[in-house]
Design a protein around this motif. Structure first.
Motif, PDB file in Angstrom:
ATOM      1  N   ARG A 198     -11.864  57.738  38.197  1.00 22.90           N
ATOM      2  CA  ARG A 198     -13.175  57.196  38.563  1.00 22.90           C
ATOM      3  C   ARG A 198     -14.188  58.298  38.827  1.00 22.90           C
ATOM      4  NH1 ARG A 198     -13.002  52.217  36.501  1.00 22.90           N
ATOM      5  NH2 ARG A 198     -11.243  51.022  37.294  1.00 22.90           N
ATOM      6  N   VAL A 199     -15.426  58.035  38.496  1.00 26.35           N
ATOM      7  CA  VAL A 199     -16.517  58.981  38.740  1.00 26.35           C
ATOM      8  C   VAL A 199     -17.436  58.366  39.787  1.00 26.35           C
ATOM      9  CG1 VAL A 199     -18.522  60.140  37.717  1.00 26.35           C
ATOM     10  CG2 VAL A 199     -16.403  59.897  36.392  1.00 26.35           C
ATOM     11  N   PRO A 200     -17.640  59.053  40.905  1.00 23.27           N
ATOM     12  CA  PRO A 200     -18.537  58.493  41.927  1.00 23.27           C
ATOM     13  C   PRO A 200     -19.937  58.309  41.352  1.00 23.27           C
ATOM     14  CG  PRO A 200     -17.454  60.499  42.720  1.00 23.27           C
ATOM     15  CD  PRO A 200     -17.152  60.380  41.262  1.00 23.27           C
ATOM     16  N   HIS A 201     -20.523  57.144  41.578  1.00 18.74           N
ATOM     17  CA  HIS A 201     -21.854  56.912  41.005  1.00 18.74           C
ATOM     18  C   HIS A 201     -22.576  55.818  41.766  1.00 18.74           C
ATOM     19  CE1 HIS A 201     -19.395  53.790  39.175  1.00 18.74           C
ATOM     20  NE2 HIS A 201     -20.482  53.137  38.841  1.00 18.74           N
ATOM     21  N   SER A 202     -23.889  55.777  41.564  1.00 20.70           N
ATOM     22  CA  SER A 202     -24.690  54.706  42.144  1.00 20.70           C
ATOM     23  C   SER A 202     -24.339  53.401  41.462  1.00 20.70           C
ATOM     24  CB  SER A 202     -26.179  54.990  41.936  1.00 20.70           C
ATOM     25  OG  SER A 202     -26.910  53.797  42.158  1.00 20.70           O
ATOM     26  N   ARG A 203     -24.195  52.346  42.245  1.00 20.21           N
ATOM     27  CA  ARG A 203     -23.907  51.046  41.653  1.00 20.21           C
ATOM     28  C   ARG A 203     -25.131  50.141  41.750  1.00 20.21           C
ATOM     29  NH1 ARG A 203     -18.314  48.918  43.600  1.00 20.21           N
ATOM     30  NH2 ARG A 203     -18.416  47.810  41.623  1.00 20.21           N
ATOM     31  N   ASP A 204     -26.291  50.750  41.953  1.00 21.49           N
ATOM     32  CA  ASP A 204     -27.534  49.996  42.027  1.00 21.49           C
ATOM     33  C   ASP A 204     -28.191  50.011  40.643  1.00 21.49           C
ATOM     34  OD1 ASP A 204     -30.161  49.139  42.337  1.00 21.49           O
ATOM     35  OD2 ASP A 204     -30.370  50.022  44.336  1.00 21.49           O
ATOM     36  N   GLY A 205     -28.052  48.907  39.935  1.00 23.63           N
ATOM     37  CA  GLY A 205     -28.543  48.825  38.557  1.00 23.63           C
ATOM     38  C   GLY A 205     -30.040  49.029  38.439  1.00 23.63           C
ATOM     39  N   ASN A 206     -30.768  48.651  39.464  1.00 19.19           N
ATOM     40  CA  ASN A 206     -32.218  48.816  39.473  1.00 19.19           C
ATOM     41  C   ASN A 206     -32.586  50.293  39.625  1.00 19.19           C
ATOM     42  OD1 ASN A 206     -34.978  48.464  39.750  1.00 19.19           O
ATOM     43  ND2 ASN A 206     -34.873  47.764  41.864  1.00 19.19           N
ATOM     44  N   TRP A 207     -31.903  50.960  40.544  1.00 15.77           N
ATOM     45  CA  TRP A 207     -32.166  52.386  40.757  1.00 15.77           C
ATOM     46  C   TRP A 207     -31.807  53.178  39.505  1.00 15.77           C
ATOM     47  CZ3 TRP A 207     -29.352  56.981  41.114  1.00 15.77           C
ATOM     48  CH2 TRP A 207     -30.063  58.070  41.657  1.00 15.77           C
ATOM     49  N   GLN A 208     -30.654  52.847  38.938  1.00 12.52           N
ATOM     50  CA  GLN A 208     -30.232  53.502  37.692  1.00 12.52           C
ATOM     51  C   GLN A 208     -31.277  53.316  36.596  1.00 12.52           C
ATOM     52  OE1 GLN A 208     -26.417  53.504  35.631  1.00 12.52           O
ATOM     53  NE2 GLN A 208     -25.709  52.040  37.139  1.00 12.52           N
ATOM     54  N   ARG A 209     -31.801  52.096  36.492  1.00 10.97           N
ATOM     55  CA  ARG A 209     -32.810  51.780  35.466  1.00 10.97           C
ATOM     56  C   ARG A 209     -34.051  52.649  35.634  1.00 10.97           C
ATOM     57  NH1 ARG A 209     -37.447  49.043  35.644  1.00 10.97           N
ATOM     58  NH2 ARG A 209     -37.072  48.228  37.718  1.00 10.97           N
ATOM     59  N   GLN A 210     -34.556  52.684  36.872  1.00  9.29           N
ATOM     60  CA  GLN A 210     -35.785  53.435  37.112  1.00  9.29           C
ATOM     61  C   GLN A 210     -35.595  54.922  36.832  1.00  9.29           C
ATOM     62  OE1 GLN A 210     -38.014  52.329  40.677  1.00  9.29           O
ATOM     63  NE2 GLN A 210     -36.788  50.490  40.836  1.00  9.29           N
ATOM     64  N   ARG A 211     -34.428  55.416  37.256  1.00 11.06           N
ATOM     65  CA  ARG A 211     -34.138  56.838  37.036  1.00 11.06           C
ATOM     66  C   ARG A 211     -34.064  57.138  35.536  1.00 11.06           C
ATOM     67  NH1 ARG A 211     -28.279  59.418  38.617  1.00 11.06           N
ATOM     68  NH2 ARG A 211     -27.696  57.659  37.295  1.00 11.06           N
ATOM     69  N   PHE A 212     -33.419  56.251  34.789  1.00 13.22           N
ATOM     70  CA  PHE A 212     -33.258  56.428  33.341  1.00 13.22           C
ATOM     71  C   PHE A 212     -34.623  56.432  32.649  1.00 13.22           C
ATOM     72  CE2 PHE A 212     -32.185  55.627  28.998  1.00 13.22           C
ATOM     73  CZ  PHE A 212     -30.843  55.888  28.814  1.00 13.22           C
ATOM     74  N   VAL A 213     -35.445  55.413  32.958  1.00 15.71           N
ATOM     75  CA  VAL A 213     -36.753  55.269  32.301  1.00 15.71           C
ATOM     76  C   VAL A 213     -37.632  56.487  32.583  1.00 15.71           C
ATOM     77  CG1 VAL A 213     -38.892  53.916  32.268  1.00 15.71           C
ATOM     78  CG2 VAL A 213     -36.669  52.747  32.240  1.00 15.71           C
ATOM     79  N   ARG A 214     -37.665  56.925  33.831  1.00 11.06           N
ATOM     80  CA  ARG A 214     -38.466  58.093  34.208  1.00 11.06           C
ATOM     81  C   ARG A 214     -38.005  59.333  33.454  1.00 11.06           C
ATOM     82  NH1 ARG A 214     -38.082  56.653  39.587  1.00 11.06           N
ATOM     83  NH2 ARG A 214     -36.463  58.184  39.925  1.00 11.06           N
ATOM     84  N   THR A 215     -36.698  59.484  33.376  1.00  9.53           N
ATOM     85  CA  THR A 215     -36.138  60.671  32.728  1.00  9.53           C
ATOM     86  C   THR A 215     -36.469  60.701  31.243  1.00  9.53           C
ATOM     87  OG1 THR A 215     -34.355  60.711  34.328  1.00  9.53           O
ATOM     88  CG2 THR A 215     -33.988  61.930  32.275  1.00  9.53           C
ATOM     89  N   VAL A 216     -36.279  59.576  30.576  1.00  4.62           N
ATOM     90  CA  VAL A 216     -36.558  59.523  29.136  1.00  4.62           C
ATOM     91  C   VAL A 216     -38.037  59.764  28.878  1.00  4.62           C
ATOM     92  CG1 VAL A 216     -36.525  58.069  27.073  1.00  4.62           C
ATOM     93  CG2 VAL A 216     -34.631  57.971  28.687  1.00  4.62           C
ATOM     94  N   ALA A 217     -38.882  59.189  29.715  1.00  3.98           N
ATOM     95  CA  ALA A 217     -40.332  59.379  29.551  1.00  3.98           C
ATOM     96  C   ALA A 217     -40.690  60.860  29.706  1.00  3.98           C
ATOM     97  CB  ALA A 217     -41.085  58.534  30.563  1.00  3.98           C
ATOM     98  N   ALA A 218     -40.035  61.543  30.641  1.00  3.58           N
ATOM     99  CA  ALA A 218     -40.316  62.967  30.853  1.00  3.58           C
ATOM    100  C   ALA A 218     -39.808  63.805  29.686  1.00  3.58           C
ATOM    101  CB  ALA A 218     -39.674  63.433  32.159  1.00  3.58           C
ATOM    102  N   TRP A 219     -38.693  63.422  29.100  1.00  5.19           N
ATOM    103  CA  TRP A 219     -38.128  64.156  27.954  1.00  5.19           C
ATOM    104  C   TRP A 219     -39.085  64.184  26.785  1.00  5.19           C
ATOM    105  CZ3 TRP A 219     -32.301  62.531  27.077  1.00  5.19           C
ATOM    106  CH2 TRP A 219     -31.521  63.145  28.076  1.00  5.19           C
ATOM    107  N   LYS A 220     -39.807  63.067  26.618  1.00  4.57           N
ATOM    108  CA  LYS A 220     -40.704  62.935  25.461  1.00  4.57           C
ATOM    109  C   LYS A 220     -41.738  64.042  25.411  1.00  4.57           C
ATOM    110  CE  LYS A 220     -40.981  58.048  24.216  1.00  4.57           C
ATOM    111  NZ  LYS A 220     -41.777  56.852  24.497  1.00  4.57           N
ATOM    112  N   LYS A 221     -42.154  64.515  26.612  1.00  5.96           N
ATOM    113  CA  LYS A 221     -43.281  65.452  26.669  1.00  5.96           C
ATOM    114  C   LYS A 221     -42.956  66.794  26.024  1.00  5.96           C
ATOM    115  CE  LYS A 221     -45.005  63.189  30.760  1.00  5.96           C
ATOM    116  NZ  LYS A 221     -44.871  63.181  32.207  1.00  5.96           N
TER     117      LYS A 221
END
Lengths: 221, 193
Positions: A198-221
């Motif tokens: 097992r890998v320790p991780h956040s189980r908050d799907g909303n938090w994961q979503r926001q983090r993912f979207v922000r990260t991908v948006a930043a990568w684009k730049k």
């Protein structure tokens, strides 16, 4: 008095096995699931990953270096992984998208392979960790233990770049195909029916979503 | 008068700010979704969404995704959002039943989620098999955290869809617009003999 009777009846009842012990699990798969995932995904700094329900998400995170922003780890909604990867791949056509899922989840929605096959996005790479068991529910044999061939289903769905990997020596070639195919690629890795680390991780799907979207948006730049 | 560059094409559907008198509501739906930034249209083929489906197929700037089951569409919409794109799921009322557990993803992850549902099993329905799911649509969607709006008349489609799009992408909600059977017109069946 009644209490005593109930107690002794419970003692006499045969024990139900809820988890098939490792020694009793029979699978044609021998690969180490974590090591196979690491080698199939390769360098993951700049790829987007959907980790499928149960053990597959741990292996996805394990290959990505932990609970990272660009890996969305599913803990429910069984059957979602491949279609989620498709939506992501269509939205990010210049990025490699990996879906890491188990054969149990894929079997729940194998029609998604047909949906993917007709669009055939070249940046979508699907890795199926097939241990021939429903591990999360106690290791009941899955359909692939009984003759079902997911590579043939993928091929019949129109996915041309497919590979069944049973030996370590085949991993590098499959990894290359996952990166270089000019259409969607699909690899089934026959892995041993061991419990995923097992890998320790956040189980908050909303938090994961926001983090993912922000990260991908930043990568684009 | 500004000169148009040679060879440029005018795209009336996307440049028009308001519906012309001649635009029927299905074309209004497509125009509003495109103006709202939708680039992925996911659907199980259906008569009630035929205009949106065929226009998405003909539109080089969008992805038109034919699904094998509606639950794929829920996951696809969520995946598109992760990649910064807007997607919409077009389905029939019977397909709502297929989406239930996958709506866990949209609800638990608080994904913005918009679906348009062409209704069966209500006003004037002539196929009795359609009633069980058709009558359960609102209850099922609401039980999974989806806000349900209804469009009954052609002239209210634009207002309802604009409201739904604001709720979805500005407030981040999960929203269904029911294109009711009164709006669509009940499918005509030969009378039972």
């Amino acid at each position: 008095m009644a209490k005593t009777t109930t107690k002794s009846a419970a003692k006499a009842a045969p024990k139900t096995k809820t988890v098939t012990p490792v020694s009793e699990r029979k699978s044609s798969g021998h690969l180490d699931r974590r090591q196979a995932t690491i080698r199939l995904l390769g360098k993951t700094d700049d790829v987007l990953i959907i980790g499928g329900i149960a053990g597959a998400k741990d292996d996805a995170m394990g290959a990505a270096g932990g609970d990272v922003a660009h890996c969305y780890a599913l803990g429910g909604a069984m059957g979602a992984a491949c279609a989620m990867g498709l939506g992501l791949a269509l939205a990010q056509p210049t990025r490699r998208v990996f879906v890491v899922t188990g054969e149990g989840e894929l079997l729940m929605n194998s029609g998604t392979l047909a949906t993917i096959g007709v669009l055939n996005p070249p940046n979508l790479s699907i890795v199926v960790l097939d241990n021939e068991y429903y591990g999360e529910t106690g290791y009941q044999p899955s359909h692939t233990a009984r003759g079902v061939d997911l590579v043939k289903i993928a091929e019949g769905s129109g996915i041309k770049a497919t590979r069944m990997v049973t030996k370590e020596s085949e991993l590098d070639d499959a990894a290359r195909m996952l990166r270089q195919s000019n259409g969607t690629s699909f690899v089934v890795a026959k892995v041993a029916p061991t419990d995923p680390e097992r890998v320790p991780h956040s189980r908050d799907g909303n938090w994961q979503r926001q983090r993912f979207v922000r990260t991908v948006a930043a990568w684009k730049k | 008068m500004a000169k148009k560059p040679a060879g440029s094409k005018v795209a009336p559907a996307r440049t028009a700010k308001r519906a012309s008198a001649a635009e029927d509501w299905p074309n209004t739906v497509y125009r509003l979704l495109r103006e709202g930034g939708v680039t992925q249209f996911a659907y199980v083929p259906d008569a009630g969404h035929s205009v949106c489906i065929s226009r998405s197929l003909a539109d080089p700037d969008v992805q038109s995704v034919a699904l094998t089951t509606e639950e794929e569409g829920v996951a696809l919409v969520c995946g598109a959002h992760l990649g910064g794109a807007k997607a919409v799921l077009l389905m029939q009322s019977s397909g709502v039943g297929n989406t239930i557990n996958l709506l866990s993803l949209a609800e638990f992850g608080r994904f913005p989620f918009l679906t348009l549902v062409s209704m069966r099993g209500e006003f004037g329905e002539g196929n009795p098999w359609q009633y069980a799911m058709g009558q359960a649509v609102t209850k099922v969607l609401e039980a999974m955290g989806v806000q349900v709006l209804r469009a009954e008349k052609p002239e209210e489609v634009e207002e309802v869809l604009r409201a739904a799009m604001t709720m979805t992408w500005q407030s981040g909600m999960r929203v269904a617009v029911l294109l009711t059977q009164r709006l669509l017109g009940a499918k005509v069946f030969a009378p039972a003999t």
